[in-house]
Design an enzyme around this catalytic site. Structure first.
Site, PDB file in Angstrom:
ATOM      1  CG  HIS A 105      -2.792  -8.117   6.825  1.00 47.52           C
ATOM      2  ND1 HIS A 105      -3.726  -7.354   7.492  1.00 47.52           N
ATOM      3  CD2 HIS A 105      -2.080  -7.255   6.054  1.00 47.52           C
ATOM      4  CE1 HIS A 105      -3.598  -6.083   7.134  1.00 47.52           C
ATOM      5  NE2 HIS A 105      -2.607  -5.992   6.275  1.00 47.52           N
ATOM      6  NE  ARG A 134       8.919 -25.294 -11.438  1.00 45.71           N
ATOM      7  CZ  ARG A 134       7.674 -25.771 -11.579  1.00 45.71           C
ATOM      8  NH1 ARG A 134       7.384 -26.984 -11.127  1.00 45.71           N
ATOM      9  NH2 ARG A 134       6.733 -25.059 -12.149  1.00 45.71           N
ATOM     10  CG  ASN A 185       0.699  -9.764   4.591  1.00 48.94           C
ATOM     11  OD1 ASN A 185       0.578 -10.182   5.731  1.00 48.94           O
ATOM     12  ND2 ASN A 185      -0.222  -9.970   3.681  1.00 48.94           N
ATOM     13  N   GLY A 201      -3.019  -1.822   5.384  1.00 47.29           N
ATOM     14  CA  GLY A 201      -2.929  -1.803   6.833  1.00 47.29           C
ATOM     15  C   GLY A 201      -4.080  -2.538   7.485  1.00 47.29           C
ATOM     16  CB  ALA A 254      -0.919  -0.005   1.216  1.00 45.73           C
ATOM     17  CG  ASP A 284       0.545  -2.925   8.719  1.00 44.79           C
ATOM     18  OD1 ASP A 284       1.106  -1.821   8.881  1.00 44.79           O
ATOM     19  OD2 ASP A 284       0.410  -3.443   7.591  1.00 44.79           O
TER      20      ASP A 284
END
Length: 409
Positions: free
Chosen positions: A274, A247, A239, A333, A146, A297
């Site tokens: 989140h 892989r 996040n 957030g 963000a 957050d």
């Protein structure tokens, strides 16, 4: 026996969790703004009974919660709001059970960052916050989340030094992407000034992150100071970084490995938005509670209803409690309080003792405040919560003063 010059004594008896140990028949004794005893009733040193509160059925005393990553709440944004709004927000945050808080700033222009830091430094000096977290500006534009990529830079030691100087000893941690040129020099500058480096908003591969965390651990181990060595942190694990692929594993396995080995502390935003609850439980199983710091957050909408808010200069829309950028829909957030994060972590299947340690003891250790905040122990600040069934908040004490709710009778 007390005198007019003696500090006021408050005693709470009943179920007590110190952050490390639960005592079904416990006692917390507070004198002035400090804890003088926290543990089994049998270990009480005696003396003046003071103002005695007996916990009822289902009630428990917990340490005040510690949030090392929060951008605002209750209408204020730490990057852009006026001082009066920020002060009001801090009062609300404390009353909701987060008695120790680090104020986070998002990536912005040099002028805006240098303008915001002194106010937060002053609030730190007053004891209203525990310091400053800079989330940027040295982040990967590929993983901006963000944050505004227009202000993201490769590490600039001159700017970093100016920010450290403006903070006047209150900058606690800085998030940066380890793959950027100059990141090692930046890390050395931060550690030299007592700032904990945090990896995040990164597009790095596993090897780069593993190498960076080992380098940071070495810097912190060799840093001057009287306290125990601190660990580097990882800003909101999972996040703003590549997802695990079989892989191309990316940063997450390296971060979890370092955490499991005690070489790093990883932040988890366990707010139900989140991270999936299963991922939260899995991270605790792999890394262990002593290497996890629960964070919010949080942004300006925390504690308020759906609507339109700001995160730095960005416009954010909150719908059903989920904050996202108006411009592109990216999660912007969190809107949960620390107590809500703790509650959701327990609901995800993490034992209360583990979840509580990651919301108190561990983040306090990250800040170098072990024994001062985040636990109920003799000599610590008298920051505590009284909760009922399902971790329902009933009362908050900060610095020895009841600031919200109804204390037990």
């Amino acid at each position: 026996m007390t005198t007019e010059d003696s500090p006021r004594r408050t005693v709470l008896s009943g179920r007590v969790h110190t952050g490390r140990t639960e005592h079904p028949d416990g006692l917390v004794v507070v004198e002035g703004d400090r804890v003088v005893h926290a543990g089994p009733r049998s270990g009480h040193p005696g003396g003046d009974p003071g103002e005695h509160h007996v916990l009822g059925p289902g009630q428990t005393v917990l340490p005040g919660l510690v949030d090392v990553h929060c951008h605002g709440g209750f209408g204020a944004d730490f990057s852009s709001s006026a001082e009066e709004e920020i002060r009001a927000t801090l009062e609300h945050v404390h009353r909701q059970g987060t008695t120790t808080l680090v104020a986070s700033l998002v990536t912005a222009s040099r002028e805006d960052l240098l303008g915001a830091v002194p106010l937060l430094a002053a609030l730190t000096g007053e004891g209203l916050i525990a310091g400053i977290h800079l989330e940027g500006p040295f982040l990967s534009t590929a993983r901006c989340g963000a944050q505004d990529p227009a202000w993201m830079l490769e590490p600039d030691l001159g700017l970093a030094a100016d920010l450290v100087a403006a903070a006047a000893g209150t900058l606690r941690t800085m998030t940066f992407a380890p793959e950027l040129p100059g990141s090692r020099d930046l890390a050395e500058l931060l550690v030299d000034h007592g700032v904990v480096p945090s990896l995040g908003h990164t597009d790095a591969d596993t090897a780069t992150v593993d190498d960076a965390l080992r380098h940071l651990q070495g810097l912190l181990r060799d840093a001057p100071g009287d306290g125990p060595p601190r660990s580097p942190t990882v800003t909101h694990l999972f996040n703003a970084m590549p997802a695990i692929h079989h892989r191309s594993p990316g940063p997450v396995p390296a971060c979890l490995r370092a955490a499991a080995q005690g070489r790093a502390v990883v932040e988890l935003i366990a707010d139900g938005t989140h991270l999936d609850p299963g991922i939260v439980r899995w991270a605790f199983e792999l890394a262990g509670a002593d290497s996890i710091a629960l964070v919010t957050d949080g942004m300006a909408a925390t504690g308020l209803t759906d609507g339109t808010y700001t995160l730095g200069a960005a416009e954010v829309r909150v719908q059903d409690g989920v904050a996202s950028l108006v411009s592109n829909g990216s999660i912007a957030g969190g809107t949960a309080t620390m107590l809500e994060v703790l509650r959701r972590t327990v609901a995800a299947g993490v034992p209360l003792g583990d979840a509580l340690r990651s919301a108190t003891v561990v983040p306090a250790r990250v800040l170098g405040l072990a024994g001062e905040a985040g636990s109920l122990t003799a000599g610590a600040l008298a920051d505590l919560l009284v909760v009922g069934e399902d971790l329902r908040l009933e009362a908050v004490m900060r610095r020895g003063e009841w600031i919200s709710g109804d204390p037990p009778r």
